[in-house]
Design an enzyme around this catalytic site. Structure first.
Site, PDB file in Angstrom:
ATOM      1  N   TYR A  53       0.669  -1.564   0.127  1.00 16.07           N
ATOM      2  CA  TYR A  53       0.040   0.569  -0.294  1.00 16.07           C
ATOM      3  C   TYR A  53       1.393   1.146  -0.274  1.00 16.07           C
ATOM      4  O   TYR A  53       1.518   1.251   1.470  1.00 16.07           O
ATOM      5  CB  TYR A  53      -1.167  -0.150   0.973  1.00 16.07           C
ATOM      6  N   SER A 208     -13.189  -3.545  -0.238  1.00 17.86           N
ATOM      7  CA  SER A 208     -14.187  -3.123  -0.997  1.00 17.86           C
ATOM      8  C   SER A 208     -15.132  -3.369  -0.643  1.00 17.86           C
ATOM      9  O   SER A 208     -15.999  -3.638  -1.916  1.00 17.86           O
ATOM     10  CB  SER A 208     -13.669  -3.108  -2.535  1.00 17.86           C
ATOM     11  N   PRO A 209     -15.874  -3.210   0.109  1.00 23.65           N
ATOM     12  CA  PRO A 209     -16.907  -3.508   0.818  1.00 23.65           C
ATOM     13  C   PRO A 209     -18.574  -2.589   0.186  1.00 23.65           C
ATOM     14  O   PRO A 209     -19.410  -3.122   0.174  1.00 23.65           O
ATOM     15  CB  PRO A 209     -17.040  -3.713   2.127  1.00 23.65           C
ATOM     16  N   LEU A 210     -17.973  -2.115  -0.090  1.00 26.61           N
ATOM     17  CA  LEU A 210     -18.875  -0.185  -0.305  1.00 26.61           C
ATOM     18  C   LEU A 210     -18.994  -0.721  -2.081  1.00 26.61           C
ATOM     19  O   LEU A 210     -20.156   0.756  -2.269  1.00 26.61           O
ATOM     20  CB  LEU A 210     -18.474   0.671  -0.173  1.00 26.61           C
ATOM     21  N   GLY A 211     -18.838  -1.372  -2.935  1.00 24.44           N
ATOM     22  CA  GLY A 211     -18.995  -1.470  -4.290  1.00 24.44           C
ATOM     23  C   GLY A 211     -20.511  -1.213  -4.435  1.00 24.44           C
ATOM     24  O   GLY A 211     -21.208  -2.393  -3.542  1.00 24.44           O
TER      25      GLY A 211
END
Length: 294
Positions: A53, A208-211
């Site tokens: 990162y 990326s749980p808010l896709g």
């Protein structure tokens, strides 16, 4: 804050995905540190990072060093915070992501991550992605050696298939505690991996749980942002953000789920953390399920 477990460690039901603090379009360090501190203030005790990162080629471990500085400068108790990091991916500085999961690389990477984080033993170390050039059993075998050496306390795997989960579980046994795959309202191809993780007692960490609800940090400022979904309608009825509804929906999918939404500002992670306080009704869940794509 509600809690869930990773192996025998209780952590907040919502974690902090720290990647946006170090990659392209990252905030300045003051805001990045403030974001981590806001997460801690909100009761978040799981921080997800990785040695890859970073933005430029010469700053490997940027995010790990940032997290270490943020924890050191926090005024409260951080002894209960679990920092999960990953190895096996690299960034040459041109915007791309590469994969290197040879045993030698993973062992060197884990030792370097421990130094950057300022710990003798990494609480959770995850193999970031299978390397098509390396037999999966060899990469996972490196995690077994790191466990046996005490370099890491627990192991996780990321971006994997169900077959790879089965094989890693056979090699690592109780040392394997988590699976981290992309999973969101917009992308549920990892449903079989989620179900298998639940069966095996592994924590499932959606990245990326808010896709489908908001733009991913990987999309950059021009990425699309959705609006007007069932998540937005229920959020308006509840007086909360659509992001909170999405995270509460994820938590309702399985007791094994522990989302790690990314954030690059204090208000974002503070809002996400409140999702742990939401309980969606059966009617809410039915509406959301009926509205999901595919």
């Amino acid at each position: 804050m509600q809690y869930r477990t990773i192996a025998d460690t209780a952590v907040s039901a919502i974690g902090l995905g720290a990647m946006p603090l170090s990659i392209e379009h990252r905030p300045d360090e003051a805001r990045a540190i403030a974001t981590v501190h806001a997460a801690l203030d909100a009761g978040v005790t799981l921080i997800d990072t990785a040695d890859s990162y970073h933005w430029h080629a010469n700053e490997v471990g940027h995010n790990e060093l940032l997290i270490a500085r943020a924890l050191a400068s926090y005024g409260g108790d951080t002894s209960g915070v679990l920092v999960a990091t990953k190895g096996g991916r690299s960034r040459p500085g041109d915007g791309s992501w590469t994969v290197t999961a040879t045993p030698a690389h993973l062992k060197r990477a884990a030792e370097a991550s421990a130094k950057r984080l300022g710990v003798e033993t990494i609480g959770l170390y995850q193999l970031h992605k299978p390397d098509p050039a390396v037999p999966w059993a060899e990469s996972v075998g490196a995690l077994r050696e790191l466990l046996d050496a005490g370099t890491i306390r627990a192991a996780g795997i990321s971006n994997v298939t169900t077959a790879q989960i089965h094989q890693a579980h056979a090699i690592l046994g109780d040392g394997l505690v988590s699976v981290q795959n992309q999973y969101s309202p917009a992308l549920r191809t990892s449903e079989p991996a989620l179900q298998l993780s639940t069966q095996l007692g592994l924590t499932f960490l959606p990245w990326s749980p808010l896709g489908g609800i908001s733009r991913s940090s990987l999309d950059g400022p021009s990425g699309p942002t959705s609006a007007g979904t069932a998540f937005h309608r229920i959020a308006a009825e509840r007086g909360v953000s659509p992001q909170q509804i999405a995270l509460a929906w994820l938590l309702a999918r399985s007791p094994a789920v522990l989302p790690v939404p990314g954030a690059s500002r204090p208000t974002s992670i503070t809002d996400s953390a409140h999702a742990a306080e939401l309980t969606l009704s059966t009617e809410d869940l039915t509406q959301l399920e009926d509205a999901l794509p595919g």
